[in-house]
Design a protein around this motif. Structure first.
Motif, PDB file in Angstrom:
ATOM      1  N   GLN A  34       0.814  -1.218   0.000  1.00  9.41           N
ATOM      2  CA  GLN A  34       0.000   0.000   0.000  1.00  9.41           C
ATOM      3  C   GLN A  34       0.846   1.267   0.000  1.00  9.41           C
ATOM      4  O   GLN A  34       0.464   2.284  -0.567  1.00  9.41           O
ATOM      5  CB  GLN A  34      -0.925   0.008   1.219  1.00  9.41           C
ATOM      6  CG  GLN A  34      -2.035  -1.024   1.179  1.00  9.41           C
ATOM      7  CD  GLN A  34      -2.770  -1.089   2.500  1.00  9.41           C
ATOM      8  OE1 GLN A  34      -2.217  -1.592   3.499  1.00  9.41           O
ATOM      9  NE2 GLN A  34      -3.978  -0.574   2.529  1.00  9.41           N
ATOM     10  N   LEU A  35       2.009   1.206   0.663  1.00  7.75           N
ATOM     11  CA  LEU A  35       2.851   2.399   0.775  1.00  7.75           C
ATOM     12  C   LEU A  35       4.031   2.390  -0.194  1.00  7.75           C
ATOM     13  O   LEU A  35       4.740   3.392  -0.299  1.00  7.75           O
ATOM     14  CB  LEU A  35       3.359   2.547   2.205  1.00  7.75           C
ATOM     15  CG  LEU A  35       2.320   3.113   3.184  1.00  7.75           C
ATOM     16  CD1 LEU A  35       2.811   3.008   4.620  1.00  7.75           C
ATOM     17  CD2 LEU A  35       1.982   4.563   2.846  1.00  7.75           C
ATOM     18  N   PHE A  98      11.419   8.335   1.736  1.00  8.85           N
ATOM     19  CA  PHE A  98      10.413   8.405   0.687  1.00  8.85           C
ATOM     20  C   PHE A  98      11.068   8.315  -0.688  1.00  8.85           C
ATOM     21  O   PHE A  98      12.211   8.736  -0.876  1.00  8.85           O
ATOM     22  CB  PHE A  98       9.608   9.696   0.798  1.00  8.85           C
ATOM     23  CG  PHE A  98       8.693   9.717   1.982  1.00  8.85           C
ATOM     24  CD1 PHE A  98       7.381   9.293   1.877  1.00  8.85           C
ATOM     25  CD2 PHE A  98       9.155  10.139   3.227  1.00  8.85           C
ATOM     26  CE1 PHE A  98       6.535   9.292   2.978  1.00  8.85           C
ATOM     27  CE2 PHE A  98       8.321  10.139   4.336  1.00  8.85           C
ATOM     28  CZ  PHE A  98       7.011   9.715   4.212  1.00  8.85           C
ATOM     29  N   ARG A  99      10.343   7.774  -1.629  1.00 15.00           N
ATOM     30  CA  ARG A  99      10.792   7.806  -3.012  1.00 15.00           C
ATOM     31  C   ARG A  99      10.836   9.252  -3.499  1.00 15.00           C
ATOM     32  O   ARG A  99      10.132  10.108  -2.958  1.00 15.00           O
ATOM     33  CB  ARG A  99       9.825   7.009  -3.890  1.00 15.00           C
ATOM     34  CG  ARG A  99       9.712   5.547  -3.559  1.00 15.00           C
ATOM     35  CD  ARG A  99       8.720   4.890  -4.493  1.00 15.00           C
ATOM     36  NE  ARG A  99       9.206   4.874  -5.873  1.00 15.00           N
ATOM     37  CZ  ARG A  99       8.405   4.847  -6.943  1.00 15.00           C
ATOM     38  NH1 ARG A  99       7.092   4.894  -6.809  1.00 15.00           N
ATOM     39  NH2 ARG A  99       8.930   4.815  -8.146  1.00 15.00           N
ATOM     40  N   PRO A 100      11.663   9.552  -4.504  1.00 17.22           N
ATOM     41  CA  PRO A 100      11.574  10.893  -5.086  1.00 17.22           C
ATOM     42  C   PRO A 100      10.134  11.167  -5.533  1.00 17.22           C
ATOM     43  O   PRO A 100       9.541  10.373  -6.267  1.00 17.22           O
ATOM     44  CB  PRO A 100      12.527  10.808  -6.284  1.00 17.22           C
ATOM     45  CG  PRO A 100      13.507   9.744  -5.905  1.00 17.22           C
ATOM     46  CD  PRO A 100      12.721   8.734  -5.130  1.00 17.22           C
ATOM     47  N   GLY A 101       9.566  12.251  -5.035  1.00 15.37           N
ATOM     48  CA  GLY A 101       8.175  12.556  -5.320  1.00 15.37           C
ATOM     49  C   GLY A 101       7.196  11.919  -4.363  1.00 15.37           C
ATOM     50  O   GLY A 101       6.010  12.279  -4.341  1.00 15.37           O
ATOM     51  N   GLY A 102       7.657  10.976  -3.546  1.00 19.34           N
ATOM     52  CA  GLY A 102       6.746  10.216  -2.701  1.00 19.34           C
ATOM     53  C   GLY A 102       6.190  10.971  -1.514  1.00 19.34           C
ATOM     54  O   GLY A 102       5.184  10.553  -0.932  1.00 19.34           O
ATOM     55  N   PHE A 103       6.841  12.080  -1.126  1.00 20.69           N
ATOM     56  CA  PHE A 103       6.324  12.838   0.011  1.00 20.69           C
ATOM     57  C   PHE A 103       5.330  13.907  -0.420  1.00 20.69           C
ATOM     58  O   PHE A 103       4.594  14.445   0.407  1.00 20.69           O
ATOM     59  CB  PHE A 103       7.466  13.482   0.798  1.00 20.69           C
ATOM     60  CG  PHE A 103       7.049  13.988   2.146  1.00 20.69           C
ATOM     61  CD1 PHE A 103       6.622  13.116   3.137  1.00 20.69           C
ATOM     62  CD2 PHE A 103       7.072  15.350   2.433  1.00 20.69           C
ATOM     63  CE1 PHE A 103       6.219  13.575   4.384  1.00 20.69           C
ATOM     64  CE2 PHE A 103       6.675  15.815   3.678  1.00 20.69           C
ATOM     65  CZ  PHE A 103       6.244  14.932   4.658  1.00 20.69           C
ATOM     66  N   ARG A 104       5.271  14.197  -1.714  1.00 23.58           N
ATOM     67  CA  ARG A 104       4.376  15.247  -2.201  1.00 23.58           C
ATOM     68  C   ARG A 104       2.906  14.988  -1.837  1.00 23.58           C
ATOM     69  O   ARG A 104       2.199  15.928  -1.434  1.00 23.58           O
ATOM     70  CB  ARG A 104       4.546  15.381  -3.725  1.00 23.58           C
ATOM     71  CG  ARG A 104       3.599  16.370  -4.407  1.00 23.58           C
ATOM     72  CD  ARG A 104       3.869  17.782  -3.951  1.00 23.58           C
ATOM     73  NE  ARG A 104       3.080  18.759  -4.673  1.00 23.58           N
ATOM     74  CZ  ARG A 104       1.781  19.017  -4.468  1.00 23.58           C
ATOM     75  NH1 ARG A 104       1.126  18.330  -3.555  1.00 23.58           N
ATOM     76  NH2 ARG A 104       1.150  19.933  -5.166  1.00 23.58           N
ATOM     77  N   PRO A 105       2.378  13.743  -1.907  1.00 18.82           N
ATOM     78  CA  PRO A 105       0.985  13.507  -1.529  1.00 18.82           C
ATOM     79  C   PRO A 105       0.700  13.744  -0.043  1.00 18.82           C
ATOM     80  O   PRO A 105      -0.466  13.946   0.324  1.00 18.82           O
ATOM     81  CB  PRO A 105       0.755  12.041  -1.909  1.00 18.82           C
ATOM     82  CG  PRO A 105       1.747  11.778  -2.995  1.00 18.82           C
ATOM     83  CD  PRO A 105       2.957  12.561  -2.578  1.00 18.82           C
ATOM     84  N   ALA A 138       5.232  -1.216  11.860  1.00 21.22           N
ATOM     85  CA  ALA A 138       3.781  -1.374  11.890  1.00 21.22           C
ATOM     86  C   ALA A 138       3.074  -0.096  12.327  1.00 21.22           C
ATOM     87  O   ALA A 138       2.104   0.341  11.696  1.00 21.22           O
ATOM     88  CB  ALA A 138       3.406  -2.528  12.814  1.00 21.22           C
ATOM     89  N   SER A 139       3.546   0.529  13.407  1.00 14.56           N
ATOM     90  CA  SER A 139       2.876   1.729  13.905  1.00 14.56           C
ATOM     91  C   SER A 139       3.034   2.897  12.944  1.00 14.56           C
ATOM     92  O   SER A 139       2.099   3.678  12.718  1.00 14.56           O
ATOM     93  CB  SER A 139       3.394   2.095  15.297  1.00 14.56           C
ATOM     94  OG  SER A 139       4.773   2.403  15.271  1.00 14.56           O
ATOM     95  N   VAL A 140       4.220   3.042  12.330  1.00 18.50           N
ATOM     96  CA  VAL A 140       4.443   4.142  11.394  1.00 18.50           C
ATOM     97  C   VAL A 140       3.622   3.929  10.116  1.00 18.50           C
ATOM     98  O   VAL A 140       3.063   4.882   9.560  1.00 18.50           O
ATOM     99  CB  VAL A 140       5.941   4.300  11.096  1.00 18.50           C
ATOM    100  CG1 VAL A 140       6.169   5.294   9.959  1.00 18.50           C
ATOM    101  CG2 VAL A 140       6.681   4.762  12.348  1.00 18.50           C
ATOM    102  N   GLU A 141       3.515   2.684   9.665  1.00 23.03           N
ATOM    103  CA  GLU A 141       2.701   2.433   8.473  1.00 23.03           C
ATOM    104  C   GLU A 141       1.231   2.773   8.723  1.00 23.03           C
ATOM    105  O   GLU A 141       0.568   3.379   7.865  1.00 23.03           O
ATOM    106  CB  GLU A 141       2.852   0.981   8.023  1.00 23.03           C
ATOM    107  CG  GLU A 141       4.182   0.681   7.367  1.00 23.03           C
ATOM    108  CD  GLU A 141       4.041  -0.150   6.105  1.00 23.03           C
ATOM    109  OE1 GLU A 141       3.070  -0.938   6.019  1.00 23.03           O
ATOM    110  OE2 GLU A 141       4.886  -0.009   5.201  1.00 23.03           O
ATOM    111  N   GLY A 148      -4.143   8.946   4.141  1.00 20.68           N
ATOM    112  CA  GLY A 148      -4.848   8.752   2.883  1.00 20.68           C
ATOM    113  C   GLY A 148      -4.124   9.259   1.656  1.00 20.68           C
ATOM    114  O   GLY A 148      -4.740   9.932   0.813  1.00 20.68           O
ATOM    115  N   PRO A 149      -2.831   8.957   1.489  1.00 20.50           N
ATOM    116  CA  PRO A 149      -2.124   9.472   0.301  1.00 20.50           C
ATOM    117  C   PRO A 149      -2.678   8.870  -0.988  1.00 20.50           C
ATOM    118  O   PRO A 149      -3.039   7.690  -1.033  1.00 20.50           O
ATOM    119  CB  PRO A 149      -0.677   9.027   0.546  1.00 20.50           C
ATOM    120  CG  PRO A 149      -0.810   7.791   1.387  1.00 20.50           C
ATOM    121  CD  PRO A 149      -1.978   8.045   2.290  1.00 20.50           C
TER     122      PRO A 149
END
Length: 258
Positions: A34-35, A98-105, A138-141, A148-149
């Motif tokens: 999911q992430l 985060f992936r490049p661009g992955g933090f934007r959402p 688990a807690s961070v996920e 809701g990205p």
């Protein structure tokens, strides 16, 4: 902290020949399906030092969320140069890369606004409040999924371009990269500012300098002027300047240590 474990400072014998591994432990769990569109990996670093140790951290084009000592998380934007952090006693840090661009959402704004900055995650409107004491996968996920990205096609495109730069050492110029991906130079620059936080020129230089360190670590014989030309630099002086800005020392000193 990205790629191989970050480079310690050259003045400390604990930095030489992989000696840092006696004092640090690193683990890199992967994200859930999911992430995975947003998170490249998680990272956990534990250390035990009798004397303070200056850890050199070399930047890559990734935003990080970092949890220290059970405290509230912090967002670390892409750093344009190297950073030195002091490790002392026993400690543990949990991070999200985060992936490049992955933090934007999650940020819901241009990622360039985070470059060279550290701010509380509570200041990011797209993230829910952090109320847990434990910082584990688990807690961070669960916390990240609660935000809701939504997948962003532009961010996916940019992440693919960064992957291409990393994989192909012949990419040395922004105009060549733009032509390869079918975008104008200005559009590519805008996309990188919005989703990565640094420009395509910075990303290209970062990965070409990584090529240089790989050669040093293999023990290859290096003619510096020739290497600078292969990596797209006008001359050795420009190569040395960029190398020192990212790695905290000239390439000749780095090579002697490896």
């Amino acid at each position: 902290m990205d790629g191989v474990p970050p480079r310690p400072g050259p003045e400390d014998s604990r930095a030489l020949g992989g000696a840092w591994a006696r004092f640090q432990r690193h683990d890199f769990p992967g994200p859930s399906a999911q992430l995975a569109p947003f998170v490249r990996r998680y990272w956990i670093v534990e250390w035990d030092y009798d004397e303070p140790y200056h850890q050199l951290i070399v930047p890559y084009p990734h935003v990080h969320l970092i949890f220290r000592d059970g405290g509230a998380p912090q967002v670390h934007g892409v750093s344009s140069g190297h950073v030195v952090r002091v490790l002392e006693g026993r400690g543990r840090v949990f991070g999200v890369e985060f992936r490049p661009g992955g933090f934007r959402p999650f940020l819901r704004a241009s990622v360039s606004g985070l470059t060279d900055l550290v701010l509380p995650a509570a200041d990011v409107p797209g993230l829910p409040p952090w109320s847990r004491r434990a910082s584990d996968v688990a807690s961070v996920e669960r916390w990240l999924l609660a935000a809701g990205p939504e997948p962003d096609p532009a961010a996916e495109m940019v992440a693919g371009v960064v992957d291409e730069v990393a994989a192909d050492p012949t990419i040395t110029r922004v105009d060549e990269l733009a032509a390869r991906v079918g975008a104008g130079v200005r559009r590519l620059q805008r996309l990188f500012a919005e989703h990565v936080g640094v420009g395509p020129k910075w990303v290209i230089r970062r990965y070409r300098l990584h090529e240089a360190t790989e050669r040093m670590e293999r023990g290859d014989a290096i003619v510096w002027a020739d290497l600078a030309g292969e990596l797209g630099y006008a001359d050795q002086a420009h190569f040395s300047r960029d190398f020192a800005a990212l790695f905290g020392e000239p390439p000749t000193r780095y090579a002697r240590r490896y």
